[in-house]
Design a protein around this motif. Structure first.
Motif, PDB file in Angstrom:
ATOM      1  N   SER A  18      72.478   6.771-106.591  1.00  0.00           N
ATOM      2  CA  SER A  18      71.154   7.396-106.455  1.00  0.00           C
ATOM      3  C   SER A  18      70.884   8.407-107.557  1.00  0.00           C
ATOM      4  N   SER A  19      71.860   9.242-107.879  1.00  0.00           N
ATOM      5  CA  SER A  19      71.598  10.265-108.907  1.00  0.00           C
ATOM      6  C   SER A  19      71.440   9.634-110.289  1.00  0.00           C
ATOM      7  N   ILE A  20      72.272   8.655-110.607  1.00  0.00           N
ATOM      8  CA  ILE A  20      72.172   8.005-111.929  1.00  0.00           C
ATOM      9  C   ILE A  20      70.892   7.168-112.004  1.00  0.00           C
ATOM     10  N   ALA A  21      70.619   6.400-110.944  1.00  0.00           N
ATOM     11  CA  ALA A  21      69.424   5.546-110.961  1.00  0.00           C
ATOM     12  C   ALA A  21      68.162   6.388-111.078  1.00  0.00           C
ATOM     13  N   ARG A  22      68.153   7.532-110.397  1.00  0.00           N
ATOM     14  CA  ARG A  22      66.990   8.428-110.477  1.00  0.00           C
ATOM     15  C   ARG A  22      66.802   8.941-111.913  1.00  0.00           C
ATOM     16  N   GLU A 135      68.295   0.906-106.125  1.00  0.00           N
ATOM     17  CA  GLU A 135      69.758   0.954-105.972  1.00  0.00           C
ATOM     18  C   GLU A 135      70.180   0.803-104.521  1.00  0.00           C
ATOM     19  N   GLY A 136      71.365   0.191-104.332  1.00  0.00           N
ATOM     20  CA  GLY A 136      71.880  -0.001-102.984  1.00  0.00           C
ATOM     21  C   GLY A 136      73.197  -0.760-102.998  1.00  0.00           C
ATOM     22  N   ARG A 137      73.313  -1.725-102.079  1.00  0.00           N
ATOM     23  CA  ARG A 137      74.545  -2.509-101.980  1.00  0.00           C
ATOM     24  C   ARG A 137      74.322  -3.980-102.323  1.00  0.00           C
ATOM     25  N   ASP A 138      73.102  -4.439-102.095  1.00  0.00           N
ATOM     26  CA  ASP A 138      72.830  -5.880-102.240  1.00  0.00           C
ATOM     27  C   ASP A 138      71.555  -6.132-103.042  1.00  0.00           C
ATOM     28  N   ILE A 139      71.211  -5.203-103.927  1.00  0.00           N
ATOM     29  CA  ILE A 139      69.985  -5.380-104.717  1.00  0.00           C
ATOM     30  C   ILE A 139      70.205  -6.468-105.765  1.00  0.00           C
ATOM     31  N   THR A 140      71.390  -6.462-106.398  1.00  0.00           N
ATOM     32  CA  THR A 140      71.667  -7.458-107.450  1.00  0.00           C
ATOM     33  C   THR A 140      71.868  -8.861-106.874  1.00  0.00           C
ATOM     34  N   ALA A 195      81.379  -7.635-109.287  1.00  0.00           N
ATOM     35  CA  ALA A 195      80.091  -7.981-109.906  1.00  0.00           C
ATOM     36  C   ALA A 195      79.818  -9.474-109.751  1.00  0.00           C
ATOM     37  N   ALA A 196      78.629  -9.803-109.264  1.00  0.00           N
ATOM     38  CA  ALA A 196      78.226 -11.208-109.176  1.00  0.00           C
ATOM     39  C   ALA A 196      77.975 -11.722-110.605  1.00  0.00           C
ATOM     40  N   ASP A 197      77.857 -13.046-110.737  1.00  0.00           N
ATOM     41  CA  ASP A 197      77.566 -13.640-112.055  1.00  0.00           C
ATOM     42  C   ASP A 197      76.347 -12.984-112.693  1.00  0.00           C
ATOM     43  N   GLY A 198      76.458 -12.610-113.958  1.00  0.00           N
ATOM     44  CA  GLY A 198      75.308 -12.043-114.668  1.00  0.00           C
ATOM     45  C   GLY A 198      75.103 -10.561-114.432  1.00  0.00           C
ATOM     46  N   VAL A 199      75.961  -9.948-113.608  1.00  0.00           N
ATOM     47  CA  VAL A 199      75.834  -8.517-113.323  1.00  0.00           C
ATOM     48  C   VAL A 199      76.784  -7.735-114.236  1.00  0.00           C
ATOM     49  N   THR A 200      76.250  -6.691-114.890  1.00  0.00           N
ATOM     50  CA  THR A 200      77.046  -5.879-115.822  1.00  0.00           C
ATOM     51  C   THR A 200      77.692  -4.713-115.070  1.00  0.00           C
ATOM     52  N   THR A 201      78.999  -4.547-115.237  1.00  0.00           N
ATOM     53  CA  THR A 201      79.685  -3.427-114.585  1.00  0.00           C
ATOM     54  C   THR A 201      79.674  -2.199-115.491  1.00  0.00           C
ATOM     55  N   VAL A 202      79.298  -1.060-114.911  1.00  0.00           N
ATOM     56  CA  VAL A 202      79.428   0.232-115.597  1.00  0.00           C
ATOM     57  C   VAL A 202      80.392   1.065-114.759  1.00  0.00           C
ATOM     58  N   ASP A 203      81.557   1.364-115.317  1.00  0.00           N
ATOM     59  CA  ASP A 203      82.569   2.160-114.618  1.00  0.00           C
ATOM     60  C   ASP A 203      82.465   3.603-115.111  1.00  0.00           C
ATOM     61  N   SER A 204      82.108   4.522-114.201  1.00  0.00           N
ATOM     62  CA  SER A 204      81.860   5.910-114.611  1.00  0.00           C
ATOM     63  C   SER A 204      83.056   6.828-114.383  1.00  0.00           C
ATOM     64  N   THR A 205      84.212   6.244-114.042  1.00  0.00           N
ATOM     65  CA  THR A 205      85.383   7.075-113.731  1.00  0.00           C
ATOM     66  C   THR A 205      85.666   8.086-114.843  1.00  0.00           C
ATOM     67  N   GLU A 206      85.585   7.609-116.081  1.00  0.00           N
ATOM     68  CA  GLU A 206      85.919   8.472-117.231  1.00  0.00           C
ATOM     69  C   GLU A 206      84.676   9.018-117.927  1.00  0.00           C
ATOM     70  N   LEU A 207      83.507   8.802-117.349  1.00  0.00           N
ATOM     71  CA  LEU A 207      82.258   9.253-117.989  1.00  0.00           C
ATOM     72  C   LEU A 207      81.672  10.433-117.223  1.00  0.00           C
ATOM     73  N   ASP A 208      81.102  11.402-117.950  1.00  0.00           N
ATOM     74  CA  ASP A 208      80.392  12.458-117.232  1.00  0.00           C
ATOM     75  C   ASP A 208      78.987  11.940-116.897  1.00  0.00           C
ATOM     76  N   PHE A 209      78.207  12.793-116.245  1.00  0.00           N
ATOM     77  CA  PHE A 209      76.903  12.345-115.742  1.00  0.00           C
ATOM     78  C   PHE A 209      76.015  11.795-116.869  1.00  0.00           C
ATOM     79  N   ASP A 210      75.861  12.592-117.929  1.00  0.00           N
ATOM     80  CA  ASP A 210      74.954  12.179-119.013  1.00  0.00           C
ATOM     81  C   ASP A 210      75.450  10.917-119.723  1.00  0.00           C
ATOM     82  N   GLU A 211      76.768  10.811-119.855  1.00  0.00           N
ATOM     83  CA  GLU A 211      77.323   9.602-120.493  1.00  0.00           C
ATOM     84  C   GLU A 211      77.042   8.367-119.632  1.00  0.00           C
ATOM     85  N   THR A 212      77.100   8.552-118.313  1.00  0.00           N
ATOM     86  CA  THR A 212      76.838   7.411-117.414  1.00  0.00           C
ATOM     87  C   THR A 212      75.371   6.994-117.498  1.00  0.00           C
ATOM     88  N   VAL A 213      74.473   7.993-117.514  1.00  0.00           N
ATOM     89  CA  VAL A 213      73.043   7.675-117.644  1.00  0.00           C
ATOM     90  C   VAL A 213      72.817   6.909-118.948  1.00  0.00           C
TER      91      VAL A 213
END
Ligand code: ADP
Ligand code: CDP
Length: 226
Positions: A18-22, A135-140, A195-213
């Motif tokens: 929610s925070s990143i999508a916003r 954003e949610g659980r099953d949007i993609t 990730a379903a077919d065609g869905v891009t994964t963004v892993d934010s474990t090592e990214l701060d907020f701005d880097e994730t955005v």
């Protein structure tokens, strides 16, 4: 009426959806739709209506009976966080641990999902902006499987618990770990961990907020221009 460009983002609890999508919606001047708020607001309404969501004998039908009287409104302006049910502002109430603890009981009912998914599509197609970040659980996979931009936002469990603990009042911070049990329950209904077919994964474990955005905006821009 022009059809808005849909950016679909899924992920587990505390991944930053929610925070990143916003923030991404703001950056792109798009609308923003938090779909989890609907499940939370229906949970709030069920409790307010006197249902005991812990009762093993509670029928799905008694929850479905609530739907015709559930007057749900959500702001799609990324700068205005507002959720109402029957005109009552529940924006803060639906974030309480007491709602999180019961929301999976509501979300596992297929007819509830069909109902809210129709609502989500109507809300998305009614926005005035050129695009909408949902954003949610099953949007993609279910709500907008044909969206031109589809992203799975993840982060390690440890990081997600720590981020959620930072959002809660100190007295409730211990309940941040409850998101693990909620993810487990939710994952039985929809798969938001791979990730379903065609869905891009963004892993934010090592990214701060701005880097994730920035990482998500880059995926959005690549999707728009491809
Ligand atoms: N990459 C990040 N680095 C640091 N904090 C983050 C990051 N992404 C999200 N957060 C913070 O983590 C918390 C949980 O994010 P939230 O958007 O509520 O997750 P979700 O909607 O997936 O449950 C928020 O306080 C948010 O600001
Ligand atoms: N698209 C969605 C969004 C949320 N949900 C349900 O709604 C609950 C609350 O979602 P949320 O996105 O507000 O939860 P957090 O990840 O922010 O903790 C989840 O635990 C799921 O049970 C769902 O089933 N499908």
């Amino acid at each position: 009426m022009t059809v808005p460009l849909i950016v679909a983002i899924d992920g587990p609890a505390g991944s930053g959806k929610s925070s990143i999508a916003r923030a991404v919606a703001r950056a792109k001047s798009f609308a923003f739709l938090d779909t989890g708020a609907a499940y939370r607001a229906l949970t709030w309404f069920a409790l307010e209506s006197g249902l005991d969501l812990t009762d093993p004998d509670l029928t799905d039908a008694s929850i479905l009976d609530l739907l015709p009287n559930w007057e749900y409104v959500i702001s799609t302006d990324p700068d205005v966080e507002l959720v109402t049910v029957g005109g009552v502002d529940v924006t803060l109430a639906i974030r309480e641990p007491g709602i999180s603890a019961h929301v999976s009981r509501i979300a596992r009912i297929p007819a509830v999902r069909t109902h809210v998914n129709d609502l989500f599509r109507a809300i998305m197609f009614a926005v005035e902006q050129p695009g909408v970040v949902a954003e949610g659980r099953d949007i993609t996979t279910v709500v907008a499987p044909d969206a031109p931009v589809r992203i799975l936002l993840t982060a390690s469990e440890e990081v997600r618990i720590a981020r959620r603990a930072g959002q809660l009042a100190p007295a409730a911070a211990a309940s941040a770990a409850d998101l693990v049990a909620r993810d487990r329950a939710d994952a039985q209904v929809v798969d938001f961990l791979t990730a379903a077919d065609g869905v891009t994964t963004v892993d934010s474990t090592e990214l701060d907020f701005d880097e994730t955005v920035a990482a998500v905006v880059a995926v959005v821009d690549a999707g728009i221009h491809s």
